[in-house]
Design an enzyme around this catalytic site. Structure first.
Site, mmCIF file in Angstrom:
data_model
loop_
_atom_site.group_PDB
_atom_site.id
_atom_site.type_symbol
_atom_site.label_atom_id
_atom_site.label_comp_id
_atom_site.label_asym_id
_atom_site.label_seq_id
_atom_site.Cartn_x
_atom_site.Cartn_y
_atom_site.Cartn_z
ATOM 1 N N HIS A 168 0.840 -1.202 0.000
ATOM 2 C CA HIS A 168 0.000 0.000 0.000
ATOM 3 C C HIS A 168 0.874 1.251 0.000
ATOM 4 C CE1 HIS A 168 -3.370 -2.487 2.027
ATOM 5 N NE2 HIS A 168 -3.847 -2.087 0.869
ATOM 6 N N CYS A 255 -2.728 0.399 9.518
ATOM 7 C CA CYS A 255 -3.773 -0.583 9.147
ATOM 8 C C CYS A 255 -4.716 -0.919 10.281
ATOM 9 C CB CYS A 255 -3.165 -1.897 8.698
ATOM 10 S SG CYS A 255 -1.529 -1.807 8.077
HETATM 11 C C1 CIR Z 1 -3.486 -7.604 3.290
HETATM 12 O O1 CIR Z 1 -2.689 -8.093 2.499
HETATM 13 O O2 CIR Z 1 -4.518 -7.053 2.907
HETATM 14 C C2 CIR Z 1 -3.214 -7.686 4.764
HETATM 15 N N1 CIR Z 1 -2.490 -8.898 5.033
HETATM 16 C C3 CIR Z 1 -2.423 -6.498 5.237
HETATM 17 C C4 CIR Z 1 -3.165 -5.208 5.121
HETATM 18 C C5 CIR Z 1 -2.393 -4.049 5.608
HETATM 19 N N2 CIR Z 1 -3.162 -2.862 5.531
HETATM 20 C C6 CIR Z 1 -2.679 -1.641 5.384
HETATM 21 O O3 CIR Z 1 -1.486 -1.473 5.163
HETATM 22 N N3 CIR Z 1 -3.533 -0.637 5.391
#
Ligand code: CIR
Length: 260
Positions: A168, A255
């Site tokens: 991201h 996140c």
């Molecule tokens: C994913 O791949 O969607 C999750 N394992 C990690 C999401 C992390 N989210 C973020 O950086 N906003």
């Protein structure tokens, strides 16, 4: 005068589920340990609360292994919230579960209807604009739909690009105040932060870029001492939170909450 980019009265978090062991990851560097993740999550929530903010703690959702990463489900702005449309098919259902919580808190709740995709982790709200990084999860149609929604609320949105191989946009940057960004050198080199004051993560400490400014604190993943020291020297009050388990799933400080 409050600064809406980092002064918050509320946050929404969700407890990690036992199914976190099946969470998405770019590369397998080990299975996350639920008990360790729960400890770190409790420290994270306690730190947000220590600032005086109310933290709405949602229960674990076994059906969605990545649901602890609530940031990806919505964008929360002072004027309204927007439900996202994740690019990861296994995460699409998390949005409907988040909707009632935001509906109860906001007068205006809008949603990305599609066909495009966009995840909250690709959105950085600064004092002057909303930056959205196209990525494997966020496409041009998703950015265009969000642009239409937020322009109704008077925000300007600028499309930028998440570096290849980076999950991201905010994996590589975070906001320290309305005008100051913590970024990896590789992301800053793309020129997307021209006109801002940019502080770089230390060499080899790129993972420290996913931090958050929340009221008086900057929550940083633990284990990046040179970046933490640099932030302290710039006058920020750093709280280090263990991120060992979320890091196995490409997750970091931003996140784990929605902040508004
Ligand atoms: C994913 O791949 O969607 C999750 N394992 C990690 C999401 C992390 N989210 C973020 O950086 N906003």
């Amino acid at each position: 005068m409050t600064d809406p980019t980092y002064e918050f009265t509320r946050a929404v978090t969700r407890r990690p589920a036992a199914s976190i062991v099946n969470g998405l990851r770019a590369e397998d560097i080990g299975t996350p340990d639920l008990a360790r993740m729960e400890d770190a999550h409790a420290h994270y929530v306690a730190t947000l609360k220590q600032t005086g903010a109310e933290v709405i703690e949602l229960p674990a959702l076994e059906a969605f292994p990545d649901s602890v990463f609530v940031e990806d489900t919505a964008l929360c702005l002072p004027k309204g919230a927007v439900l996202m449309r994740p690019g990861a098919p296994s995460r699409m259902g998390e949005v409907a579960v988040m909707a009632p919580t935001l509906d109860a808190l906001y007068d205006e709740l809008r949603r990305i209807e599609g066909p495009g995709h966009i995840e909250g982790g690709d959105i950085l709200v600064t004092g002057r604009e909303i930056l959205v990084g196209r990525s494997d999860r966020t496409d041009a149609e998703g950015v265009a739909e969000l642009t239409r929604i937020v322009s109704d609320w008077g925000y300007s949105l600028r499309e930028v690009f998440t570096p290849p191989g980076v999950l991201h946009f905010k994996t590589d940057c975070s906001l320290l105040d309305g005008e100051t960004i913590l970024s990896t050198k590789r992301l800053d080199a793309s020129g997307c932060f021209e006109g801002y004051r940019v502080l770089h993560t230390a060499e080899g400490e790129e993972a420290a870029a996913n931090s958050i400014r929340f009221n008086q604190f900057v929550l940083c993943p633990a284990g990046f001492p040179r970046t933490a020291e640099m932030l302290t020297n710039h006058g920020f009050e750093v709280v280090e939170i263990n991120n060992s388990e979320c890091a196995k799933l490409d997750g970091g400080m931003s996140c784990l909450s929605l902040r508004f």
